[in-house]
Scaffold this active site. Structure first.
Site, PDB file in Angstrom:
ATOM      1  N   ARG A   1      -1.822  -2.184   5.608  1.00 17.80           N
ATOM      2  CA  ARG A   1      -1.663  -3.568   6.072  1.00 17.80           C
ATOM      3  C   ARG A   1      -1.197  -4.502   4.969  1.00 17.80           C
ATOM      4  NH1 ARG A   1      -5.883  -1.361   8.775  1.00 17.80           N
ATOM      5  NH2 ARG A   1      -7.247  -2.076   7.096  1.00 17.80           N
TER       6      ARG A   1
ATOM      7  N   GLU B   1     -16.093  -0.244   2.055  1.00 19.95           N
ATOM      8  CA  GLU B   1     -17.150  -0.733   2.940  1.00 19.95           C
ATOM      9  C   GLU B   1     -17.590   0.398   3.870  1.00 19.95           C
ATOM     10  OE1 GLU B   1     -15.780  -3.875   5.468  1.00 19.95           O
ATOM     11  OE2 GLU B   1     -17.797  -4.545   5.989  1.00 19.95           O
TER      12      GLU B   1
HETATM   13  P1  AMP Z   1     -12.703  -2.986   0.255  1.00 16.85           P
HETATM   14  O1  AMP Z   1     -12.267  -1.934  -0.697  1.00 16.85           O
HETATM   15  O2  AMP Z   1     -14.107  -2.766   0.752  1.00 16.85           O
HETATM   16  O3  AMP Z   1     -12.500  -4.381  -0.265  1.00 16.85           O
HETATM   17  O4  AMP Z   1     -11.843  -2.818   1.567  1.00 16.85           O
HETATM   18  C1  AMP Z   1     -10.633  -3.377   1.653  1.00 16.85           C
HETATM   19  C2  AMP Z   1      -9.685  -2.513   2.416  1.00 16.85           C
HETATM   20  O5  AMP Z   1     -10.232  -1.985   3.606  1.00 16.85           O
HETATM   21  C3  AMP Z   1      -8.535  -3.331   2.825  1.00 16.85           C
HETATM   22  O6  AMP Z   1      -7.387  -2.535   2.716  1.00 16.85           O
HETATM   23  C4  AMP Z   1      -8.814  -3.712   4.250  1.00 16.85           C
HETATM   24  O7  AMP Z   1      -7.640  -3.622   4.990  1.00 16.85           O
HETATM   25  C5  AMP Z   1      -9.833  -2.716   4.733  1.00 16.85           C
HETATM   26  N1  AMP Z   1     -11.049  -3.329   5.293  1.00 16.85           N
HETATM   27  C6  AMP Z   1     -12.317  -3.175   4.822  1.00 16.85           C
HETATM   28  N2  AMP Z   1     -13.211  -3.823   5.549  1.00 16.85           N
HETATM   29  C7  AMP Z   1     -12.501  -4.436   6.505  1.00 16.85           C
HETATM   30  C8  AMP Z   1     -12.859  -5.291   7.601  1.00 16.85           C
HETATM   31  N3  AMP Z   1     -14.124  -5.628   7.849  1.00 16.85           N
HETATM   32  N4  AMP Z   1     -11.873  -5.745   8.376  1.00 16.85           N
HETATM   33  C9  AMP Z   1     -10.586  -5.403   8.138  1.00 16.85           C
HETATM   34  N5  AMP Z   1     -10.192  -4.600   7.147  1.00 16.85           N
HETATM   35  C10 AMP Z   1     -11.133  -4.115   6.345  1.00 16.85           C
END
Ligand code: AMP
Length: 174
Positions: free
Chosen positions: A59, A96
């Protein structure tokens, strides 16, 4: 920004129970939202001499490309493992919802570059911290970090390197 916020779709329990997924496909498909965000992102970085925009799969590719185009910069993909054909550098991190690895071409960034790393959502910060480490290993002059949405309640900003200049268009706490 209220218009943009109204176009973000919250999807509950995706991809796992308990996660509220911020779906940006509803932003991407809206011509006005696409235009506003593209313009707002470009305004943030116009005077900064940016030469490369790194977009995180997948994305981050959408507005990463638009931003690169607007700034007259190059676009560099940070991808899931095994997708890039030439010599790569890689980093593994916690998300996450699970573990992941990202890769970049080893020659994607040079010491003359000023870089913006872009992703759609900042959740825990693991993905961006890994991308930052990869870009930094290539020694550019400067690295900026950018998101469309920051999920403030997850505190992901604290997991990014303290020297990182982070800008999010929208910060949510819901
Ligand atoms: P993080 O590494 O936890 O900051 O996760 C970020 C990545 O996971 C990004 O590429 C986001 O597109 C996706 N992502 C993680 N959590 C979400 C969420 N709650 N909603 C949308 N995308 C998420």
């Amino acid at each position: 920004m209220e218009y943009i916020k109204s176009k973000i779709r919250d999807v509950y329990d995706f991809p796992k129970k308990g996660i509220v997924f911020k779906d940006l496909t509803t932003v991407f498909k809206d011509p006005r939202a696409l235009h506003i965000i593209g313009w707002d992102l470009a305004q943030l970085y116009r005077e900064k001499g940016v030469t490369k925009v790194v977009g995180i799969e997948s994305r981050g590719f959408v507005f990463g490309s638009i931003l690169a185009f607007e700034l007259g910069a190059g676009f560099v993909p940070a991808r899931k493992p095994g997708k890039l054909p030439a010599d790569t550098v890689s980093a593994t991190f916690d998300k996450e919802y699970g573990k992941d690895t990202i890769e970049m071409h080893r020659d994607a960034i040079t010491e003359d570059d000023v870089v913006v790393i872009h992703d759609d959502v900042l959740a825990t910060g693991g993905t961006m911290a890994a991308a930052y480490e990869l870009v930094k290993s290539m020694n550019p002059k400067k690295i900026y970090v950018n998101f469309i949405i920051e999920l403030g309640q997850l505190g992901g900003r604290a997991n990014l390197p303290s020297e990182a200049e982070v800008t999010s268009l929208i910060v949510t706490n819901d």
